[in-house]
Motif scaffolding. Structure first.
Motif, short mmCIF file in Angstrom:
data_model
loop_
_atom_site.label_atom_id
_atom_site.label_comp_id
_atom_site.label_asym_id
_atom_site.label_seq_id
_atom_site.Cartn_x
_atom_site.Cartn_y
_atom_site.Cartn_z
N GLY A 16 -30.32 -57.85 -4.28
CA GLY A 16 -29.82 -56.50 -4.09
C GLY A 16 -30.71 -55.42 -4.71
N LEU A 17 -31.70 -55.79 -5.49
CA LEU A 17 -32.58 -54.79 -6.09
C LEU A 17 -33.68 -54.44 -5.10
CD1 LEU A 17 -32.94 -56.17 -9.72
CD2 LEU A 17 -31.53 -54.28 -8.93
N PRO A 18 -33.95 -53.16 -4.91
CA PRO A 18 -35.03 -52.78 -3.99
C PRO A 18 -36.40 -53.10 -4.59
CG PRO A 18 -34.15 -50.84 -5.09
CD PRO A 18 -33.30 -52.01 -5.52
N ALA A 19 -37.39 -53.23 -3.72
CA ALA A 19 -38.75 -53.47 -4.18
C ALA A 19 -39.26 -52.23 -4.90
CB ALA A 19 -39.65 -53.80 -2.99
N ARG A 20 -39.98 -52.45 -5.99
CA ARG A 20 -40.61 -51.34 -6.70
C ARG A 20 -41.96 -51.12 -6.02
NH1 ARG A 20 -39.65 -53.29 -12.86
NH2 ARG A 20 -40.69 -55.11 -12.01
N LEU A 21 -42.06 -50.03 -5.30
CA LEU A 21 -43.14 -49.82 -4.37
C LEU A 21 -43.61 -48.38 -4.40
CD1 LEU A 21 -44.43 -51.56 -2.06
CD2 LEU A 21 -42.61 -50.74 -0.60
N SER A 22 -44.91 -48.18 -4.27
CA SER A 22 -45.49 -46.85 -4.15
C SER A 22 -46.50 -46.92 -3.01
CB SER A 22 -46.19 -46.48 -5.46
OG SER A 22 -46.89 -45.28 -5.33
N LEU A 23 -46.32 -46.08 -1.98
CA LEU A 23 -47.18 -46.14 -0.80
C LEU A 23 -47.95 -44.84 -0.63
CD1 LEU A 23 -44.66 -47.78 1.68
CD2 LEU A 23 -46.54 -48.91 0.47
N THR A 24 -49.15 -44.95 -0.07
CA THR A 24 -49.92 -43.75 0.25
C THR A 24 -49.22 -43.02 1.40
OG1 THR A 24 -51.29 -44.99 1.80
CG2 THR A 24 -52.14 -44.74 -0.43
N PRO A 25 -49.33 -41.71 1.43
CA PRO A 25 -48.76 -40.98 2.57
C PRO A 25 -49.50 -41.37 3.85
CG PRO A 25 -49.29 -39.49 0.75
CD PRO A 25 -49.86 -40.83 0.41
N LYS A 26 -48.80 -41.32 4.98
CA LYS A 26 -49.44 -41.66 6.27
C LYS A 26 -50.36 -40.53 6.69
CE LYS A 26 -47.04 -45.07 8.75
NZ LYS A 26 -47.07 -45.54 10.08
N THR A 27 -51.65 -40.81 6.70
CA THR A 27 -52.65 -39.86 7.19
C THR A 27 -53.80 -40.66 7.78
OG1 THR A 27 -54.01 -39.80 5.19
CG2 THR A 27 -52.16 -38.28 5.28
N THR A 28 -54.79 -39.96 8.28
CA THR A 28 -55.97 -40.64 8.80
C THR A 28 -56.97 -40.93 7.69
OG1 THR A 28 -56.97 -38.50 9.29
CG2 THR A 28 -55.77 -39.60 11.08
N LEU A 29 -56.76 -40.38 6.49
CA LEU A 29 -57.65 -40.61 5.36
C LEU A 29 -57.25 -41.92 4.67
CD1 LEU A 29 -59.93 -39.55 3.58
CD2 LEU A 29 -58.23 -38.29 2.27
N ALA A 30 -57.85 -43.00 5.10
CA ALA A 30 -57.48 -44.32 4.59
C ALA A 30 -58.31 -44.65 3.35
CB ALA A 30 -57.71 -45.38 5.65
N GLY A 31 -57.69 -45.37 2.45
CA GLY A 31 -58.38 -45.87 1.27
C GLY A 31 -58.44 -47.38 1.33
N ARG A 32 -58.84 -47.98 0.23
CA ARG A 32 -58.92 -49.44 0.19
C ARG A 32 -57.55 -50.08 0.01
NH1 ARG A 32 -64.34 -51.45 -2.54
NH2 ARG A 32 -64.21 -52.92 -0.82
N LEU A 33 -56.60 -49.31 -0.51
CA LEU A 33 -55.24 -49.82 -0.73
C LEU A 33 -54.24 -48.90 -0.04
CD1 LEU A 33 -55.47 -50.62 -4.54
CD2 LEU A 33 -55.37 -52.29 -2.69
N ASP A 34 -53.12 -49.49 0.34
CA ASP A 34 -52.04 -48.72 0.96
C ASP A 34 -50.93 -48.42 -0.03
OD1 ASP A 34 -53.06 -48.67 3.73
OD2 ASP A 34 -52.87 -50.84 3.54
N GLY A 35 -51.14 -48.81 -1.29
CA GLY A 35 -50.14 -48.55 -2.31
C GLY A 35 -50.10 -49.68 -3.32
N ALA A 36 -48.95 -49.76 -4.02
CA ALA A 36 -48.78 -50.76 -5.07
C ALA A 36 -47.37 -51.34 -5.02
CB ALA A 36 -49.03 -50.14 -6.43
N TRP A 37 -47.27 -52.57 -5.45
CA TRP A 37 -46.00 -53.30 -5.52
C TRP A 37 -45.88 -53.87 -6.93
CZ3 TRP A 37 -45.64 -59.01 -4.08
CH2 TRP A 37 -44.32 -59.48 -4.13
N TRP A 38 -44.72 -53.65 -7.56
CA TRP A 38 -44.47 -54.15 -8.91
C TRP A 38 -43.29 -55.12 -8.84
CZ3 TRP A 38 -42.18 -50.79 -13.40
CH2 TRP A 38 -42.29 -51.48 -14.61
N PRO A 39 -43.55 -56.40 -8.57
CA PRO A 39 -42.45 -57.38 -8.47
C PRO A 39 -41.80 -57.60 -9.83
CG PRO A 39 -44.57 -58.50 -8.37
CD PRO A 39 -44.87 -57.03 -8.39
N ARG A 40 -40.58 -58.09 -9.81
CA ARG A 40 -39.83 -58.33 -11.04
C ARG A 40 -40.09 -59.72 -11.62
NH1 ARG A 40 -37.07 -54.70 -8.05
NH2 ARG A 40 -36.15 -52.97 -9.19
N SER A 41 -40.71 -60.61 -10.82
CA SER A 41 -41.01 -61.97 -11.27
C SER A 41 -42.24 -62.47 -10.53
CB SER A 41 -39.81 -62.89 -11.00
OG SER A 41 -39.72 -63.16 -9.61
#
Length: 196
Positions: A16-41
């Motif tokens: 029931g806990l949501p994923a701890r997630l941070s995503l880049t905004p959708k644009t045409t300026l792409a980077g090497r990562l699309d964001g970050a995920w912080w799992p609980r385990s």
């Protein structure tokens, strides 16, 4: 070496806990990562369903996940998620601090994986850095940078503690005395000075 993973303990923490997630905004300026995920385990079977659910609105149905097995004690071949099954693969050549998610509709999503035991302040810095538009930093570069920041902060605290214990502490501030009116006082001139 044998690794034992108590799956019931980890799943008890995550339902029931949501994923701890941070995503880049959708644009045409792409980077090497699309964001970050912080799992609980470090239990992929317990953590991937919430991640797949969180990404579905933006990336479509995630069908495949690729990890480096260095940070995951068990890498299951398949993980049941809402309405389908994720196929999980691993590659030792892959950046160990990154997870790659594949979707038939949108393509590929590369996320920095922040270790579950990371301090919240450090995780917040990493989540912000990984979601910067057009960043050329890799997941491992971000983790190395954060490790250096953590080392400098610990060294600064350590030197401050040494300063305090070696007698270098600033004097403890004393409260200002309460001003009392002086009754019957007179000015006495100091020698060599003339009153004016």
């Amino acid at each position: 070496m044998t690794t034992t993973l108590d799956r019931t303990a980890n799943r008890a923490l995550t339902p029931g806990l949501p994923a701890r997630l941070s995503l880049t905004p959708k644009t045409t300026l792409a980077g090497r990562l699309d964001g970050a995920w912080w799992p609980r385990s470090r239990d992929l079977a317990a953590e991937l369903p919430a991640l797949a659910d969180a990404l579905e609105g933006r990336w479509g149905r995630i069908t495949r996940v690729l990890v480096n097995p260095g940070h995951w004690p068990v890498v299951p071949h398949k993980v049941a998620v809402t309405g389908h099954v994720l196929h999980v693969g691993w590659f030792t050549e892959q950046d160990p601090d990154k997870v790659i998610l594949l979707s038939y509709t949108t393509g590929r999503c590369d996320l920095l994986v922040i270790p579950p035991e990371t301090e919240p302040a450090s995780a917040a810095r990493l989540m912000t850095a990984a979601a910067l538009l057009g960043s050329i930093l890799t997941a491992s570069a971000l983790m190395s940078g954060e490790a250096a920041i953590g080392r400098r902060m610990r060294e600064a605290r350590s030197s401050e503690d040494a300063w305090e214990t070696d007698g270098g502490a600033a004097p403890t501030p004393q409260p200002h005395p309460v001003a009392h009116p002086v009754v019957g006082a007179r000015m006495i001139p100091l020698p060599g000075r003339t009153g004016g």
